[in-house]
Design a protein around this motif. Structure first.
Motif, mmCIF file in Angstrom:
data_model
loop_
_atom_site.group_PDB
_atom_site.id
_atom_site.type_symbol
_atom_site.label_atom_id
_atom_site.label_comp_id
_atom_site.label_asym_id
_atom_site.label_seq_id
_atom_site.Cartn_x
_atom_site.Cartn_y
_atom_site.Cartn_z
ATOM 1 N N PRO A 1 158.980 26.935 74.643
ATOM 2 C CA PRO A 1 159.354 28.320 74.930
ATOM 3 C C PRO A 1 160.637 28.381 75.740
ATOM 4 C CG PRO A 1 157.513 27.615 76.305
ATOM 5 C CD PRO A 1 157.726 26.542 75.300
ATOM 6 N N THR A 2 161.428 29.404 75.502
ATOM 7 C CA THR A 2 162.708 29.557 76.199
ATOM 8 C C THR A 2 162.478 29.773 77.693
ATOM 9 O OG1 THR A 2 163.761 30.476 74.240
ATOM 10 C CG2 THR A 2 164.813 30.926 76.352
ATOM 11 N N GLN A 3 163.265 29.083 78.518
ATOM 12 C CA GLN A 3 163.152 29.193 79.968
ATOM 13 C C GLN A 3 164.478 29.649 80.567
ATOM 14 O OE1 GLN A 3 160.314 28.818 81.471
ATOM 15 N NE2 GLN A 3 159.118 27.872 79.823
ATOM 16 N N THR B 1 147.804 28.169 77.330
ATOM 17 C CA THR B 1 148.312 29.013 78.407
ATOM 18 C C THR B 1 149.582 29.724 77.947
ATOM 19 O OG1 THR B 1 147.463 27.461 80.060
ATOM 20 C CG2 THR B 1 149.146 29.010 80.801
ATOM 21 N N THR B 2 149.726 30.987 78.327
ATOM 22 C CA THR B 2 150.937 31.726 77.978
ATOM 23 C C THR B 2 151.896 31.771 79.167
ATOM 24 O OG1 THR B 2 150.011 33.856 78.684
ATOM 25 C CG2 THR B 2 149.682 33.216 76.380
ATOM 26 N N ARG B 3 153.157 31.996 78.881
ATOM 27 C CA ARG B 3 154.131 32.271 79.931
ATOM 28 C C ARG B 3 153.726 33.540 80.655
ATOM 29 N NH1 ARG B 3 159.675 33.186 78.101
ATOM 30 N NH2 ARG B 3 160.159 32.973 80.304
ATOM 31 N N TYR B 4 154.122 33.639 81.909
ATOM 32 C CA TYR B 4 153.710 34.772 82.737
ATOM 33 C C TYR B 4 154.134 36.105 82.101
ATOM 34 C CZ TYR B 4 153.035 37.841 86.726
ATOM 35 O OH TYR B 4 152.616 38.864 87.551
ATOM 36 N N THR C 1 151.643 35.696 73.770
ATOM 37 C CA THR C 1 151.434 34.443 73.036
ATOM 38 C C THR C 1 152.484 33.386 73.338
ATOM 39 O OG1 THR C 1 152.652 35.301 71.111
ATOM 40 C CG2 THR C 1 150.253 35.600 71.116
ATOM 41 N N ASP C 2 153.591 33.749 73.977
ATOM 42 C CA ASP C 2 154.674 32.789 74.230
ATOM 43 C C ASP C 2 154.159 31.649 75.103
ATOM 44 O OD1 ASP C 2 157.252 31.872 73.952
ATOM 45 O OD2 ASP C 2 158.025 32.977 75.680
ATOM 46 N N GLY C 3 154.318 30.433 74.616
ATOM 47 C CA GLY C 3 153.819 29.253 75.318
ATOM 48 C C GLY C 3 152.628 28.610 74.647
ATOM 49 N N GLN D 1 146.465 28.983 63.294
ATOM 50 C CA GLN D 1 145.665 29.517 64.396
ATOM 51 C C GLN D 1 146.183 29.003 65.738
ATOM 52 O OE1 GLN D 1 140.899 29.851 65.633
ATOM 53 N NE2 GLN D 1 141.524 28.637 63.878
ATOM 54 N N TRP D 2 146.091 29.819 66.781
ATOM 55 C CA TRP D 2 146.413 29.350 68.120
ATOM 56 C C TRP D 2 145.355 28.351 68.558
ATOM 57 C CZ3 TRP D 2 151.131 30.591 68.916
ATOM 58 C CH2 TRP D 2 151.640 31.859 68.627
#
Length: 344
Positions: free
Chosen positions: A20-22, A53-56, A60-62, A70-71
């Motif tokens: 994921p982009t940071q 776990t998702t980004r704060y 769904t990102d992360g 499927q996740w």
């Protein structure tokens, strides 16, 4: 490479990069480990491996997506005993209770810390805080720089002033500079202020949240609000460990483990209630457990009760509990990341 029943949690699952982009830049270490074309370098400095776990603040990102679309999060929730084992599922439900990342610091990260379980439950509506640990797998030739814990006790007023004025020099000067090299590990309890220097490449284990209190937000985040997650610094600065960390205290959390045994515990008993990590080599016998495997070097095979999988440098796998006991063959060197210890 994966079986059709990939979501059921019966056999090892190979995982592609998940970056994921940071807000900060990465280097080329993730791509070098995984192979050109299997990872990106443009602000993808973290590979969230086997993530539920998702980004704060994100939906769904992360999250890791399985080959069937499927996740992984949803697959684990649907079959928790297969993925996690009966004892773990009884305690944590469908949550692995651990997040594993490859973190490649292309620039120095800001001074920050993370809340404890109690603080996160009281103020942030989260069951978990964010204690973490770093397994150092790459640094510049002369070692990598990290900053860990205040050198001496600091008052709440002093820390608040540094944050209000964004006095980066004062923050860094107040922290202990520590040189790390491959093979070192650092256990980072919740609340401990820290910063990771440019060129340090780690396998990071952490509790499954994206909760960071960023003391040094200027030139890193878009706004001050991102630093305190919208709760206000008057609230979140109470989670900062302002006690002094002298050499003796640091020795408890900074370790070097040089061992050619088939299985080597890397983090010790202080970390076991949060997560565990092992260095595994050919000849290793592994007990049944949900685990994330990151292959650092060599090649070999992981043989499980549900089937065998080839492993080579740069591969990442999630092993479900239901895959059963496993053995490792070949000249492979890997990090095996495990959830908190739970008695069956």
């Amino acid at each position: 490479m994966n079986s059709p029943d990939v979501a059921v949690g019966s056999s090892p699952v190979w995982l592609p990069a998940n970056q994921p982009t940071q807000f900060y830049a990465g280097g080329d270490s993730i791509q070098a480990l995984r192979g050109v074309g299997n990872a990106r370098t443009d602000h993808g400095p973290e590979d969230w491996v086997g993530s539920t776990t998702t980004r704060y603040g994100k939906e769904t990102d992360g999250l890791t997506k399985l080959a069937d679309g499927q996740w992984l999060r949803d697959a684990v929730r649907a079959h928790p005993e297969n993925w996690l084992g009966k004892a773990h599922a009884a305690r944590f439900g469908g949550d692995p209770a651990v997040l594993v990342k490859l973190l490649d610091a292309g620039q120095r990260l800001p001074v920050h810390c993370h809340p404890s379980d109690a603080f996160a439950q009281k103020h942030m509506g989260s069951h978990f805080g964010k204690t973490e640990a770093w397994i150092i797998v790459g640094t510049p030739a002369d070692g990598g720089d990290v900053h860990i814990g205040f050198r001496g006790d600091e008052s709440g007023a002093t820390v608040a002033e540094w944050v209000a004025e964004q006095d980066t020099a004062a923050m860094l000067e107040a922290l202990n500079p520590v040189t790390v090299r491959p093979g070192d590990t650092v256990f980072v309890p919740a609340g401990l202020p820290h910063a990771i220097g440019a060129g340090v490449f780690i396998v990071e284990l952490q509790q499954p949240t994206d909760l960071s209190v960023t003391l040094e937000w200027k030139d890193f985040l878009d706004s001050e609000a991102g630093g305190h997650l919208g709760f206000g610094y008057d609230v979140v600065l109470d989670c900062v460990d302002r006690t002094g960390w002298d050499a003796d205290r640091l020795k408890r959390i900074v370790r070097h483990t040089e061992d050619s045994s088939p299985v080597t515990d890397l983090l010790g008993p202080d970390a076991a209630s949060f997560f565990r990590a092992q260095r595994v080599r050919g000849g290793a016998a592994l007990d049944p457990s949900f685990s994330i495997v990151v292959a650092l070097d060599g090649s070999g095979t992981i043989k499980t009760e549900s089937g065998d999988v080839p492993v080579t440098k740069g591969d990442t796998y999630v092993l479900p509990h239901a895959a059963g006991e496993a053995t490792v063959e070949g000249d492979i060197v890997a990090i095996r990341c495990l959830p908190p210890a739970v008695t069956e």
